[in-house]
Every structure is written in structure tokens, then in C-alpha cells.
Design an enzyme around this catalytic site. Sequence first.
Site, PDB file in Angstrom:
ATOM      1  N   LYS A  35       0.812  -1.216   0.000  1.00 26.99           N
ATOM      2  CA  LYS A  35       0.000   0.000   0.000  1.00 26.99           C
ATOM      3  C   LYS A  35       0.843   1.263   0.000  1.00 26.99           C
ATOM      4  O   LYS A  35       0.452   2.272  -0.578  1.00 26.99           O
ATOM      5  CB  LYS A  35      -0.947   0.013   1.212  1.00 26.99           C
ATOM      6  CG  LYS A  35      -2.119  -0.937   1.057  1.00 26.99           C
ATOM      7  CD  LYS A  35      -3.265  -0.561   1.981  1.00 26.99           C
ATOM      8  CE  LYS A  35      -4.456  -1.473   1.794  1.00 26.99           C
ATOM      9  NZ  LYS A  35      -5.482  -1.284   2.825  1.00 26.99           N
TER      10      LYS A  35
ATOM     11  N   LYS B 138      -5.275 -10.542  -6.722  1.00 25.48           N
ATOM     12  CA  LYS B 138      -6.518 -10.826  -6.001  1.00 25.48           C
ATOM     13  C   LYS B 138      -7.645  -9.885  -6.461  1.00 25.48           C
ATOM     14  O   LYS B 138      -7.379  -8.753  -6.863  1.00 25.48           O
ATOM     15  CB  LYS B 138      -6.298 -10.779  -4.483  1.00 25.48           C
ATOM     16  CG  LYS B 138      -6.185  -9.414  -3.902  1.00 25.48           C
ATOM     17  CD  LYS B 138      -6.235  -9.446  -2.369  1.00 25.48           C
ATOM     18  CE  LYS B 138      -6.179  -8.010  -1.885  1.00 25.48           C
ATOM     19  NZ  LYS B 138      -6.234  -7.806  -0.468  1.00 25.48           N
TER      20      LYS B 138
ATOM     21  N   LYS C  28     -11.393  -4.231  -4.400  1.00 19.92           N
ATOM     22  CA  LYS C  28     -12.247  -3.049  -4.560  1.00 19.92           C
ATOM     23  C   LYS C  28     -11.531  -1.975  -5.351  1.00 19.92           C
ATOM     24  O   LYS C  28     -12.163  -1.134  -5.976  1.00 19.92           O
ATOM     25  CB  LYS C  28     -12.547  -2.432  -3.181  1.00 19.92           C
ATOM     26  CG  LYS C  28     -13.441  -3.222  -2.270  1.00 19.92           C
ATOM     27  CD  LYS C  28     -13.436  -2.557  -0.883  1.00 19.92           C
ATOM     28  CE  LYS C  28     -14.165  -3.370   0.149  1.00 19.92           C
ATOM     29  NZ  LYS C  28     -13.867  -2.944   1.530  1.00 19.92           N
TER      30      LYS C  28
HETATM   31  P1  AMP Z   1     -11.442  -5.493   3.052  1.00 20.94           P
HETATM   32  O1  AMP Z   1     -12.460  -5.102   2.053  1.00 20.94           O
HETATM   33  O2  AMP Z   1     -10.042  -5.373   2.549  1.00 20.94           O
HETATM   34  O3  AMP Z   1     -11.676  -4.851   4.398  1.00 20.94           O
HETATM   35  O4  AMP Z   1     -11.651  -7.055   3.270  1.00 20.94           O
HETATM   36  C1  AMP Z   1     -12.754  -7.581   3.972  1.00 20.94           C
HETATM   37  C2  AMP Z   1     -12.634  -9.080   4.079  1.00 20.94           C
HETATM   38  O5  AMP Z   1     -12.716  -9.687   2.780  1.00 20.94           O
HETATM   39  C3  AMP Z   1     -11.310  -9.562   4.689  1.00 20.94           C
HETATM   40  O6  AMP Z   1     -11.562 -10.687   5.513  1.00 20.94           O
HETATM   41  C4  AMP Z   1     -10.504  -9.968   3.495  1.00 20.94           C
HETATM   42  O7  AMP Z   1      -9.538 -10.964   3.805  1.00 20.94           O
HETATM   43  C5  AMP Z   1     -11.584 -10.536   2.573  1.00 20.94           C
HETATM   44  N1  AMP Z   1     -11.180 -10.438   1.153  1.00 20.94           N
HETATM   45  C6  AMP Z   1     -10.878  -9.304   0.471  1.00 20.94           C
HETATM   46  N2  AMP Z   1     -10.545  -9.592  -0.806  1.00 20.94           N
HETATM   47  C7  AMP Z   1     -10.642 -10.938  -0.939  1.00 20.94           C
HETATM   48  C8  AMP Z   1     -10.427 -11.859  -2.030  1.00 20.94           C
HETATM   49  N3  AMP Z   1     -10.064 -11.436  -3.238  1.00 20.94           N
HETATM   50  N4  AMP Z   1     -10.627 -13.182  -1.793  1.00 20.94           N
HETATM   51  C9  AMP Z   1     -11.005 -13.617  -0.571  1.00 20.94           C
HETATM   52  N5  AMP Z   1     -11.216 -12.815   0.496  1.00 20.94           N
HETATM   53  C10 AMP Z   1     -11.044 -11.489   0.326  1.00 20.94           C
END
Ligand code: AMP
Length: 343
Positions: free
Chosen positions: A121, A205, A208
Site C-alpha cells: 500500500k 486478487k 475493490k
Molecule cells: P477489506 O475489504 O479489505 O476490508 O476485506 C474484507 C474481508 O474480505 C477480509 O476478511 C478480506 O480478507 C476478505 N477479502 C478481500 N478480498 C478478498 C479476495 N479477493 N478473496 C477472498 N477474500 C477477500
Amino acid sequence: MSNPSADYNGPERVFSGVQPTGALHLGNYLGALKKFVALQESHDCIFCVVDLHAITIPQDPKTLADNTRKITAAFLAAGLDPKRAILFVQSAVKAHSELAWIFNCSARMGWLERMTQFKDKAGKDKERASVGLFDYPVLQAADILAYKATHVPVGEDQKQHLELSRDIAERFNRDYNAPRFFPLPEPLIKGPGARIMSLKDGTKKMSKSDASDLSRINLEDDADTIARKIKKARTDPEPIPHSPGELKGRDGAANLVGIYAALAEVSDQDVLDEYAGQGFGIFKSALTELLVQAITPIGEELTRVNADPAHIDAVLKDGAERANAIAAPIIDEVRQTIGFWGA
Ligand code: AMP
Ligand code: TRP
């Protein structure tokens, strides 16, 4: 579930957090939300919209407030029951910030310097990253341990942060001669869906922040949009293989098989048993159907929940009170343990 540290004897409790930084996608759903919904059946669960984490990079105030409600709406639309699980916003419970400071004094610079998410990041210009971005995983440890949570459902990308939370808990227990005070929280990562990749590039991966909307399925996508994105999803000209080992090096194909397995709640091998030898045409149609079945009802529910912000706010207010009622006595104990005046 097993006890996270053999000699911690407090109750089992589940905690997880999601950042209010944009619309949720299929990776968030399979890696996190779907697991949350299952866990609320068996465990005391606390799910948090982590706005303190979001401001580690600049946020527009109005957008932050909107996104905070939107993530809460997604929790509800995915099937979390606010009477059972506690749903709340991180900044509404002071324990998170207070414990983060205390943990800053247990965590070590060297531990944080190893965090790959910070390196990703912050990019090349580390000098200009906020101190908060560097400190992000310490706040995450505070989130979990303010509730003495024992189990943390997350996607694979959070594995290193969870290891750091365990190191911090262990170090605090040792520094303050308080054995078993904090549990060593256990990540719940396993299972299909832990790492969903971009539909355009199977080595990255699903995220968003990817500039291309074709790289992800959003929870808000309608059936036509889902069909279009899956049609365009990157695969390869080879037929679907017979064994998961043969998917090595075929990242796009492996990703679609993984998504299918996670949605159908079967193994990759089961999926291959059904489709081996075929091209991706029929498989993509079947996958689209599964996605439409799983995702569009959530999207419709999201629209309904988003239309009632007063309900969302009531859920969050009640959640903050219940979260605070658990965290406040734990923080009091921490204050006593450290020797703070008046504790
Ligand atoms: P975040 O939006 O980064 O706060 O992520 C929220 C949750 O979604 C966390 O538990 C992440 O590990 C999971 N997550 C985010 N992106 C992925 C992905 N591409 N595959 C699986 N889990 C994800
Ligand atoms: N860092 C997590 C993510 O980006 C979000 C998060 C913050 C979290 N605090 C947490 C996850 C505590 C689990 C437990 O996805």
C-alpha cells in the site's frame, strides 16, 4: 472449533472487520461475509465496520459516512442477524483506539516492517505514507483483543496480520506477567473462497481498488452484468482438466473452478469430475447461474436495506452499546494490569 491457545480458558468469541472503502465484491463475500453468516449460528459473533482503519489513507468525510452505512447494509443483506451478532462501527467504541496505543508499546518495529500489506500500500514512497498505515496491524490486534476474541474469519490476505495479533497478545501477556490474559486469536481462513482472484488477471486478487470493473463481481451486479463479466473472464484454450494439480499455471481457469466450488460448497475435484474434458463455454454458463442465484438476492436486499438508513443507524447504535459493554471491562482489566492510576 479448537481452543486457540491450549491454556487460555475464556469463552470462544468470533470477531472480524471490513473496511468502509467501497462496494463489496465476490471475494469479500466468499472470503468473509459467507463465513460470518455461518458462524453466527454457532458462536457469539462481533462484526465491525473499521472506519479507523479506513482513514489510514485519505477519505472524503461524506463518502466515509455513506460507505460505513453501505457496509452495514451489506452485512444485513448477506444474512447477518443484528439480534444475534453484534454489528457496529469501530470509531463508536473507544476501546479500539486506547488498546491500540497500549499495543504500540508491545509491538516491535521489526514486526511491522515485515508486513507485506504495508509495503504494497505504501508503494515506493514509504516516507510519505501515514504513520497510521504503518500501524494498521496493531489497531487490528486491538480490535480483536478488546473483546478477547478467539477466532477471526478472514480471507487469505489477512494471514500475516493475524500472526502479528498473536505475537502482540503473547508479548503483552509476557511483558505484564499476565499469563493467559489475552487469547492467541486463531484465523479462520481455510476452505474454498479464501483467495478469489481478479477475473481479468488470475495472478492478482479480486479487489475493490482495481480500476477495471470487469475484474470483479460486485454484490450489486444484476444478472446481465454477472453474465457479461463471466463471459469475458480470462481463461485459456485448453479443456477443463481432470485433477486440481493440472490447474497449476492456469490461474484464470483455477480461479473460476475455485469460485464454482466455493459457491456450490463442493471441492475443486468435484467440479472437475463434472466438467473435465469440456471447454469453458458450458462451464461458464453453469457458473453464471450459480453466481446469479447466490449474488442477485443479496443485491436486491441491499437496495431495500439501503433505502432505510434510520434502520441501519439503529442497528449500529445498538451494536455499539453491546460491543462497548464487552470491551469496557476488558480495558479496565488491562489498565489494572499495566498499573495505570485510578484503575
Ligand atoms: P477489506 O475489504 O479489505 O476490508 O476485506 C474484507 C474481508 O474480505 C477480509 O476478511 C478480506 O480478507 C476478505 N477479502 C478481500 N478480498 C478478498 C479476495 N479477493 N478473496 C477472498 N477474500 C477477500
Ligand atoms: N485488515 C482487514 C482487511 O483489510 C480488516 C480488519 C480490521 C480486520 N480489523 C480487523 C479483520 C480485525 C479481522 C479482525 O480486510
